[in-house]
Design an enzyme around this catalytic site. Sequence first.
Site, PDB file in Angstrom:
ATOM      1  CB  SER A  68      -0.973  -0.060   1.178  1.00 33.46           C
ATOM      2  OG  SER A  68      -2.029   0.861   1.017  1.00 33.46           O
TER       3      SER A  68
ATOM      4  CG  ASP B 295      -6.070  -3.245  -3.914  1.00 36.01           C
ATOM      5  OD1 ASP B 295      -6.971  -2.827  -3.167  1.00 36.01           O
ATOM      6  OD2 ASP B 295      -4.976  -2.686  -4.042  1.00 36.01           O
TER       7      ASP B 295
ATOM      8  CG  HIS C 214      -4.797  -3.343  -0.223  1.00 36.30           C
ATOM      9  ND1 HIS C 214      -4.336  -2.538  -1.236  1.00 36.30           N
ATOM     10  CD2 HIS C 214      -4.257  -2.839   0.926  1.00 36.30           C
ATOM     11  CE1 HIS C 214      -3.558  -1.583  -0.730  1.00 36.30           C
ATOM     12  NE2 HIS C 214      -3.495  -1.751   0.570  1.00 36.30           N
TER      13      HIS C 214
END
Length: 479
Positions: free
Chosen positions: A199, A396, A453
């Site tokens: 991320s 994601d 994710h």
Amino acid sequence: MHISSLALGLLAIFVTISAAIPGSTSTAHLNKEYTEEHNGVQYTVFEHANTGAKMSYVNNSGICETTQGVNQYSGYISIGNNMNMFFWFFEARDNPTTAPLAAWFNGGPGCSSMIGLFQENGPCQFYNGSSTPSLNAYSWNTLANMLYIDQPIGVGFSYGDADVNSTVSAAPEVWSLLQSFYAQFPQYESRDFGIFTESYGGHYGPEFASYIQQQNAAISAQKIPGEHINLVAVGINNGWFDSMIQYKAYIDYSANNSYNQILSPSDYSTYMDTYNSKCAPAISDCYNSGTDDSCSSAQNTCYQDIEYAIISSGDFDVYDLRQPYKDPYPPKVYQEYLGNTTVQNAIGAQSQYQECANDANSKFQETGDNTRSFIATLSDVVQSGITVLVWAGDADWICNYMGVLAVANSVSFNGSDDFNSKDLQPYTVNGKETGRYKTVDNFSYLQVYAAGHEVPYYQPATALQVFIQTMQEKGISST
């Protein structure tokens, strides 16, 4: 409660026989080690002479990693006055005395690495709705000694005065933590070391790696004292690297993914017009001027007109497009577990757990850190010869694989032309296709099928395989 208050329970103190870490210009300043007790829990405390950092931790809590003979340590490294960074370390399950060392950082900015520990690649996970964890057969400490770090201050179990407001200002504190860790556990000093993150790790990974390399050079030149960190690998899944590329990818992915097409062709055209007329010019202003105001303004513009607008248009989880908005996945069972006082005492935690800290995030927003590109820094790291993997789960939305691929194709290194022209090939694990990839020299990209994710949660066998290959300084390859 501040670590200094634990002095009431002081049991013993002694000065270590060895002087400060190699590179110190003075032998007068020695490391100190002693024990102290708080709430019935005994801590080992280590004061690092060169950095002034103080480590306070508990041995073998019995939490999470229950494999016979595998040691673990958890607690704090105080890197400044009332600046206490939480860490949790697990020995490798196999050959810990020779296994490499890897550190895991979750993103945010302002999110705890306990997410990765309990939901992704740590020694335990919560299965089938259980409120207690069980061993994870695909834990990354199968290969490596694993260090999970809650940073910056205020995140997870870390607490105290926070002075970090950008990726660049976060890097020195992480380096100080690693220096203190090596001083207390010198057996890991010469090991291969890897940084793995996700991320906002698209910012963290390149900058932390680059800072370590800069410090290594300064240590070699005897400009600063410290321990050389043998950085060999960097892995970043579903990373946020570059706003110009990845805000556009929100629009492309929303209209063209294979799971849940959020935007119609007309919506797509409207958002592209907005991107070209508002978002892209604002980002260009940030890139050209570099000021906090311009970068923060670009972040606000693109968030409101692109990111938030698309999120508000449908019922979906930004971390897994296949899930509804109000049903986050994977489940957050681990947060309740870490809120248990017995668990907190066992692992040496001195604050209430915050999965993602708004205060930390706000500081980064004020400097416009989100908008700043780290492709150039990532390029420098690849050019240095370190093995680098950028990868992404293809379900994601928030840091989607289309944007990550575009970032990978923008990385500059000797093999760039070959990398850009190379087609993606099937990636297999024991003969089963789980993604598509390409590798040139020391740089790899991987799209992982049917993963959100937090890729290791969805595809644990694939994640473990690519982790092992990257830590072994190999371009990823099918098995």
